[in-house]
Scaffold this motif. Sequence first.
Motif, short mmCIF file in Angstrom:
data_model
loop_
_atom_site.label_atom_id
_atom_site.label_comp_id
_atom_site.label_asym_id
_atom_site.label_seq_id
_atom_site.Cartn_x
_atom_site.Cartn_y
_atom_site.Cartn_z
N SER A 9 0.83 -1.21 0.00
CA SER A 9 0.00 0.00 0.00
C SER A 9 0.87 1.26 0.00
O SER A 9 0.52 2.26 -0.62
N GLN A 10 2.03 1.25 0.67
CA GLN A 10 2.92 2.42 0.71
C GLN A 10 3.44 2.75 -0.69
O GLN A 10 3.54 3.91 -1.06
N TYR A 11 3.76 1.73 -1.49
CA TYR A 11 4.34 1.96 -2.83
C TYR A 11 3.32 1.76 -3.96
O TYR A 11 3.68 1.77 -5.13
N HIS A 12 2.03 1.57 -3.58
CA HIS A 12 0.94 1.45 -4.54
C HIS A 12 1.19 0.32 -5.55
O HIS A 12 1.09 0.51 -6.76
N VAL A 13 1.54 -0.83 -5.01
CA VAL A 13 1.73 -2.03 -5.83
C VAL A 13 0.91 -3.15 -5.21
O VAL A 13 0.43 -3.05 -4.09
N SER A 14 0.79 -4.24 -5.97
CA SER A 14 0.03 -5.38 -5.43
C SER A 14 0.86 -6.09 -4.36
O SER A 14 2.08 -5.93 -4.30
N SER A 15 0.19 -6.89 -3.54
CA SER A 15 0.88 -7.67 -2.51
C SER A 15 1.86 -8.64 -3.16
O SER A 15 2.95 -8.89 -2.63
N GLU A 16 1.49 -9.17 -4.32
CA GLU A 16 2.38 -10.10 -5.04
C GLU A 16 3.67 -9.39 -5.48
O GLU A 16 4.76 -9.95 -5.35
N THR A 17 3.54 -8.16 -5.96
CA THR A 17 4.73 -7.40 -6.37
C THR A 17 5.61 -7.13 -5.16
O THR A 17 6.84 -7.26 -5.23
N ALA A 18 5.00 -6.78 -4.03
CA ALA A 18 5.77 -6.54 -2.81
C ALA A 18 6.47 -7.83 -2.38
O ALA A 18 7.64 -7.81 -1.96
N ARG A 19 5.77 -8.96 -2.47
CA ARG A 19 6.38 -10.25 -2.10
C ARG A 19 7.58 -10.55 -2.98
O ARG A 19 8.64 -10.94 -2.50
N ARG A 20 7.43 -10.32 -4.31
CA ARG A 20 8.55 -10.58 -5.22
C ARG A 20 9.74 -9.66 -4.91
O ARG A 20 10.89 -10.08 -4.97
N ALA A 21 9.44 -8.42 -4.61
CA ALA A 21 10.52 -7.47 -4.27
C ALA A 21 11.26 -7.93 -3.03
O ALA A 21 12.50 -7.90 -2.98
N ILE A 22 10.54 -8.39 -2.05
CA ILE A 22 11.18 -8.90 -0.82
C ILE A 22 12.02 -10.13 -1.13
O ILE A 22 13.13 -10.29 -0.61
N CYS A 23 11.53 -10.99 -2.03
CA CYS A 23 12.30 -12.19 -2.43
C CYS A 23 13.61 -11.78 -3.10
O CYS A 23 14.66 -12.36 -2.84
N VAL A 24 13.56 -10.76 -3.95
CA VAL A 24 14.78 -10.28 -4.61
C VAL A 24 15.74 -9.74 -3.55
O VAL A 24 16.95 -10.04 -3.57
N LEU A 25 15.23 -8.95 -2.60
CA LEU A 25 16.08 -8.40 -1.54
C LEU A 25 16.67 -9.51 -0.67
O LEU A 25 17.81 -9.40 -0.21
#
Length: 188
Positions: free
Chosen positions: A20-36
Amino acid sequence: MAGGEYKIGDKIFARSSLASQYHVSSETARRAICVLCDMKIVESIQGVGVVIQSPENAVMYVRQFDEEYTISAMKEGLIEALNEQNQRNNEIKNQLESLLDTVTRFKALNPFIPYQIELTETMNHIGKNLSEINFWHNTLATVIAIRHQEELALSPGPYARLHVGDIIYFIGQEDCIIRVEQFFNGNR
């Protein structure tokens, strides 16, 4: 993280909060966390959340991303420049074709545009007349005038003598200029 606002062990927002902070889907946030996580920048601990593991790795990732972005931007810039150059080359080609078409039509309307050559001391046949050198037989060009100093002799005839500094005006096929130059500049 790369800006130094987090330290090792700090917990960051949950996936839904990041989404919600970056206005993306939960799936996109999950993928970003996986990359990190793969980059060893954060660690996802079940029941605890996402914890900062290495701000230094975050800095390296940002630098790598910037370099990749720069390379990508350079590539796009080069491709754009090449496309513009191709467009300019096509414009030049079209203008050249138009010029050649105009010249061809002009020559068809006026085929008697004379060529000229100035005789220098290093050229062959100086001091001889047109008959002696068989000018037409050797060049397939017809002499229509010879300028000797300030005097212009039109249709000079076979006994016109050639001197250094003379300008010979002649007509013939397009390649006759090459034959005339070779005739005067050839081996003595």
